[in-house]
Scaffold this motif. Sequence first.
Motif, PDB file in Angstrom:
ATOM      1  N   TRP A 100      32.708 -27.032   5.870  1.00 34.79           N
ATOM      2  CA  TRP A 100      31.968 -26.108   5.286  1.00 34.79           C
ATOM      3  C   TRP A 100      33.002 -24.600   4.527  1.00 34.79           C
ATOM      4  O   TRP A 100      32.506 -24.003   4.101  1.00 34.79           O
ATOM      5  N   ALA A 146      30.438 -27.895  -0.759  1.00 33.70           N
ATOM      6  CA  ALA A 146      31.543 -26.662  -1.063  1.00 33.70           C
ATOM      7  C   ALA A 146      32.445 -27.868  -1.993  1.00 33.70           C
ATOM      8  O   ALA A 146      32.996 -26.254  -2.142  1.00 33.70           O
ATOM      9  N   LEU A 163      30.498 -25.985  -5.088  1.00 32.34           N
ATOM     10  CA  LEU A 163      31.252 -24.393  -5.208  1.00 32.34           C
ATOM     11  C   LEU A 163      32.679 -24.136  -5.118  1.00 32.34           C
ATOM     12  O   LEU A 163      33.591 -23.496  -6.084  1.00 32.34           O
ATOM     13  N   VAL A 222      36.662 -18.824   1.590  1.00 30.50           N
ATOM     14  CA  VAL A 222      34.884 -18.981   1.894  1.00 30.50           C
ATOM     15  C   VAL A 222      34.496 -19.989   2.842  1.00 30.50           C
ATOM     16  O   VAL A 222      34.582 -20.795   3.248  1.00 30.50           O
ATOM     17  N   ASP A 223      33.798 -19.379   4.038  1.00 29.61           N
ATOM     18  CA  ASP A 223      33.087 -20.440   5.146  1.00 29.61           C
ATOM     19  C   ASP A 223      31.434 -20.512   4.613  1.00 29.61           C
ATOM     20  O   ASP A 223      30.454 -19.532   5.250  1.00 29.61           O
ATOM     21  N   LEU A 224      31.006 -21.407   4.033  1.00 30.99           N
ATOM     22  CA  LEU A 224      29.626 -21.350   3.933  1.00 30.99           C
ATOM     23  C   LEU A 224      28.700 -22.089   5.188  1.00 30.99           C
ATOM     24  O   LEU A 224      27.828 -21.632   5.442  1.00 30.99           O
ATOM     25  N   PHE A 244      28.223 -18.242   5.690  1.00 28.64           N
ATOM     26  CA  PHE A 244      28.167 -17.230   4.064  1.00 28.64           C
ATOM     27  C   PHE A 244      29.228 -16.079   3.782  1.00 28.64           C
ATOM     28  O   PHE A 244      28.006 -14.619   3.718  1.00 28.64           O
TER      29      PHE A 244
END
Length: 279
Positions: free
Chosen positions: A200, A236, A239, A266-268, A271
Amino acid sequence: MSDSFARGLERVSGHDAQRRVRTVSLAELGALCEREGMTPAQGGRQALAHDVTPLPLLKSRHGISLSEQAALMDSTVLLVGAGGLGGYVLELLARFGVGHIVVADGDVFEESNLNRQLLSSVADLGRNKARVAAERVARIAPLVEVRALEMFLDRSNLPLALQGVGVVVDALGGIEPRIALHDVALSLGIPVVAAAVAGWTVVVGSETEARRGISRMWSDPGASDAEHTLGSLAPAVSLAAALMAAETSRYLLKGELRLAGRMLHVDLASFSFEIYDLE
């Protein structure tokens, strides 16, 4: 622009009253180009020069100016890798009207690509990724010229592949080929936009010779890629590609890199979005 092309364009162009711009359809432009012995890509650039917007580019108007759209059409990008990241980046740059895209990849599609690679399909398993990429752009963005390099790039062939290129998009997997790409491109004064995905997590950055950044993460050519441990997940990947396409387009339009010497992390899963200075 030849007088005959200008006259023909005048006859077939229409007017979008809501946006207050002159437009031309792909069908009309294509027929005109055929009569004039031009490619659709050449005709698209000529139409923009005559203040006529081809309909595939209409919805970009007002978001970017006519002169900026023309600048995109005159730009050349080298996209290295046509897999997960590269497929989405290609889609976005082509639909945005980046006029010349060189796609390099010596790999072929396999079943494990189907979870996140836009260009992969069951019908194209076993086919070269760069070739499939060029075929897709021909279907979705005929005003864009794509050249497929069905090969892996290394220090020996990169200088030739980089000729005439304005910016490089690093959509590679693995570490060793990334190091070579950044070293050679930056030594030639060509900026690089890059990203990596693991699970992620997304990291995106860009760099110039004077402002190295994201490549500092890949100092050990023998290190394993985190993707092999954490996987590569479709949300991921898409994005990361969108961010790469935005950074690339920003450079082509404005001559600046917002992430030069920096890295967007970014850590989905949570978020969270953070930018780190890597210089």
